[in-house]
Design a protein around this motif. Structure first.
Motif, mmCIF file in Angstrom:
data_model
loop_
_atom_site.group_PDB
_atom_site.id
_atom_site.type_symbol
_atom_site.label_atom_id
_atom_site.label_comp_id
_atom_site.label_asym_id
_atom_site.label_seq_id
_atom_site.Cartn_x
_atom_site.Cartn_y
_atom_site.Cartn_z
ATOM 1 N N LYS A 47 0.978 -1.212 -0.017
ATOM 2 C CA LYS A 47 -0.037 -0.001 0.101
ATOM 3 C C LYS A 47 0.800 1.159 0.118
ATOM 4 C CE LYS A 47 -3.963 2.166 2.485
ATOM 5 N NZ LYS A 47 -4.837 2.006 3.538
ATOM 6 N N ALA A 50 2.361 1.618 -3.374
ATOM 7 C CA ALA A 50 1.424 2.144 -4.403
ATOM 8 C C ALA A 50 0.952 3.744 -4.158
ATOM 9 C CB ALA A 50 0.119 1.381 -4.240
ATOM 10 N N SER A 90 0.190 0.495 -9.865
ATOM 11 C CA SER A 90 -0.759 -0.263 -9.929
ATOM 12 C C SER A 90 -0.504 -1.917 -9.824
ATOM 13 C CB SER A 90 -1.256 -0.228 -11.437
ATOM 14 O OG SER A 90 -0.229 -0.708 -12.488
ATOM 15 N N TYR A 93 -0.484 -2.066 -5.960
ATOM 16 C CA TYR A 93 -1.689 -2.014 -5.810
ATOM 17 C C TYR A 93 -2.364 -3.288 -5.711
ATOM 18 C CZ TYR A 93 -6.724 -0.359 -4.843
ATOM 19 O OH TYR A 93 -7.805 -0.513 -4.144
#
Length: 183
Positions: A47, A50, A90, A93
């Motif tokens: 996280k 990302a 991406s 994520y």
């Protein structure tokens, strides 16, 4: 052996069995806690990366109007940086979502281990893609400022600093994957 002695021996055995079961339960809970913590660490790390990727993509917009990099590189480099950082974000994520989907409470250990191995492999597939693109961007950046020795020195310093941080983070990722898959 009298009835009372037999009863006391039985109660003593039952007490010892209860103590053994408690120790086994606490050891198992400690193991699950370690596994859960590693899953949480992985998800949190993905996280953060990302978020960092999105932030860096937004910061790359500034390069369009700078006067440090000569034309046409002041347009080309940000045009490559923005999709690169969004791609990295991406990928991170996606891996974060996949790691969060692992449920150690309801999934068998074999499934947890299989999924962790799958996402670890995916991590290893994403890494060379991002590293190759990053090296191409650094090469292009170096070509753009080759006449400015201070900028080239900054690129080289940043490269080694980034390499050290990257290796450190990689080892943390792999340690968490190892904890998830350990039996």
């Amino acid at each position: 052996m009298t009835d009372q002695e037999l009863r006391n021996a039985w109660l003593d055995t039952q007490t010892r069995l209860n103590q053994i079961e408690k120790k086994m339960d606490s050891a198992q809970n400690g193991f699950d806690y370690k596994r859960r913590t590693s899953l949480d660490n992985l998800a949190a790390r993905y996280k953060r990366f990302a978020f960092l990727g999105v932030a860096m993509a937004l910061c790359s917009i500034v390069w369009f109007k700078n006067h440090i990099i000569p034309n046409p590189y002041n347009t080309i480099i940000p045009s490559i940086l923005i999709p690169y950082f969004l791609l990295a974000a991406s990928m991170d994520y996606y891996l974060m979502l996949k790691i969060k989907s692992i449920d150690i409470v309801n999934m068998p250990v074999s499934t947890v281990c299989r999924l962790a191995a799958k996402y670890k492999k995916l991590h290893h597939i994403f890494m060379p893609i991002l590293i190759v693109i990053c090296c191409a961007i650094l090469t292009l950046f170096t070509i753009a400022v080759i006449d400015n020795k201070a900028m080239v020195a900054g690129i080289i310093t940043g490269f080694f600093f980034g390499l050290i941080l990257g290796i450190r983070q990689y080892l943390k990722f792999m340690s968490d994957y190892k904890n998830i898959s350990a039996d």
